[in-house]
Design an enzyme around this catalytic site. Structure first.
Site, PDB file in Angstrom:
ATOM      1  N   GLY A  49      -6.196  31.361 -36.572  1.00  0.00           N
ATOM      2  CA  GLY A  49      -6.936  32.045 -37.612  1.00  0.00           C
ATOM      3  C   GLY A  49      -6.850  31.377 -38.964  1.00  0.00           C
ATOM      4  CG  HIS A  84      -9.323  24.908 -42.258  1.00  0.00           C
ATOM      5  ND1 HIS A  84      -9.721  23.871 -41.433  1.00  0.00           N
ATOM      6  CD2 HIS A  84      -7.987  25.067 -42.016  1.00  0.00           C
ATOM      7  CE1 HIS A  84      -8.697  23.419 -40.750  1.00  0.00           C
ATOM      8  NE2 HIS A  84      -7.626  24.133 -41.076  1.00  0.00           N
ATOM      9  CG  HIS A 120      -9.759  26.262 -37.733  1.00  0.00           C
ATOM     10  ND1 HIS A 120      -9.222  26.587 -38.950  1.00  0.00           N
ATOM     11  CD2 HIS A 120      -8.710  26.019 -36.907  1.00  0.00           C
ATOM     12  CE1 HIS A 120      -7.908  26.557 -38.870  1.00  0.00           C
ATOM     13  NE2 HIS A 120      -7.568  26.210 -37.645  1.00  0.00           N
ATOM     14  N   GLY A 170      -7.878  19.923 -32.644  1.00  0.00           N
ATOM     15  CA  GLY A 170      -7.956  18.940 -33.716  1.00  0.00           C
ATOM     16  C   GLY A 170      -6.892  17.870 -33.576  1.00  0.00           C
ATOM     17  CE  LYS A 228      -4.131  20.130 -39.679  1.00  0.00           C
ATOM     18  NZ  LYS A 228      -2.768  20.686 -39.392  1.00  0.00           N
ATOM     19  CG  ASP A 229      -1.878  20.445 -35.374  1.00  0.00           C
ATOM     20  OD1 ASP A 229      -0.841  20.600 -36.038  1.00  0.00           O
ATOM     21  OD2 ASP A 229      -2.949  21.032 -35.618  1.00  0.00           O
ATOM     22  CD  GLN A 279      -1.180  22.234 -31.236  1.00  0.00           C
ATOM     23  OE1 GLN A 279      -0.416  23.054 -31.717  1.00  0.00           O
ATOM     24  NE2 GLN A 279      -2.474  22.211 -31.538  1.00  0.00           N
TER      25      GLN A 279
END
Length: 286
Positions: free
Chosen positions: A31, A34, A37, A149, A151-152, A155
């Site tokens: 959640g 931005h 997402h 994404g 960015k992670d 992950q």
């Protein structure tokens, strides 16, 4: 867009889409959406016929001293953003829906190797929490594809290994990091930054670019480069957590002969822990 809060409602909606032969995509989020997402949902709309976005702040991936209680929650605003990009279904469950028997007795999923080091070292148990909730979402939704994404970066590596090791028939797609005009990677945690800190925060991405430029110029003393980078981050007001140069596929520490690298960083700016990365493919460099 329909919003559902229970697994039963979600599965009924997906069954209806499946009965019409629709391809299902999942965009898992916590959640406070931005533009990054939103870009994931837009990409999902291009690749599938029915897009499910989940919003669930997962306690299992937060440590005891981390920002779970302060993590920003903005469901109404998130719903508006998803409606604007024509998301088909929002799954926004309560904690009890995901962990009906509590978290202490919850079966957990551990992904070895990919979960170690970097954020895995700084946040013990974090990736077990990620792998567990993502496994639950995959089993609940049973999507054809899921989008995350880049960015992670770690992950994403964990999730790709999870899907590969457990033979899940889900296509995992990574999408490039969405950035503000000054280069700062968009993140829900950017809301923790003061105005002054926000102005200084792009130095994190600047540090990654400086290291990449040095590598392109022939520098291969990676320890020296990361040492200088940490010094630069401290001067910019950061408290570095880690700054490492890794082989991009395995995430092991890079060797001078490696051609596909990723520079990864995590650093605190005030209360915000920011992460970023930059891939560098020397084999395709001009």
């Amino acid at each position: 867009m329909n919003t559902v809060k229970t697994v039963r409602e979600l599965r009924a909606a997906i069954a209806g889409a499946r009965s019409k032969g629709k391809r299902i995509a999942l965009v898992p989020t916590m959640g406070n959406l931005h533009s990054g997402h939103v870009a994931l949902v837009e990409k999902a709309k291009q690749r599938a016929d029915f897009v499910v976005t989940s919003i669930f702040v997962n306690p299992l991936q937060f440590g005891p001293s981390e920002d779970l209680s302060k993590y920003p929650r903005s469901l109404a605003a998130d719903q508006e953003k998803l409606i604007e990009v024509d998301c088909d279904l929002l799954f926004a469950p309560e904690l009890e829906e995901i962990y009906p028997d509590g978290m202490q007795g919850q079966t957990t999923v551990h992904v070895p190797v990919a979960s170690e080091g970097l954020c895995g070292a700084s946040r013990p148990g974090h990736f077990d929490g990620v792998a567990t909730v993502v496994s639950k979402l995959f089993n609940i939704v049973q999507p054809d594809l899921a989008i995350f994404g880049e960015k992670d970066f770690q992950q994403l590596a964990v999730i790709r290994k999870l899907v590969r090791d457990l033979n899940m028939s889900i296509q995992i797609m990574g999408e490039p990091t969405v950035r503000a005009e000054d280069g700062l990677a968009l993140s829900s945690r950017n809301s923790f930054l003061t105005e002054r800190q926000r102005a200084a925060a792009p130095a994190l991405y600047g540090c990654l670019n400086d290291i990449a430029s040095a590598i392109r110029a022939g520098e291969r003393d990676f320890a020296k480069l990361t040492g200088k980078g940490k010094t630069a981050l401290r001067k910019a007001g950061f408290r570095p957590d880690y700054l490492e140069i890794c082989e991009a596929q395995s995430l092991r520490s890079a060797d001078p002969q490696d051609q596909h690298l990723v520079i990864l960083a995590a650093a605190f700016m005030g209360k915000a822990r920011l992460i970023d990365n930059l891939e560098l493919n020397l084999a395709s460099a001009d």
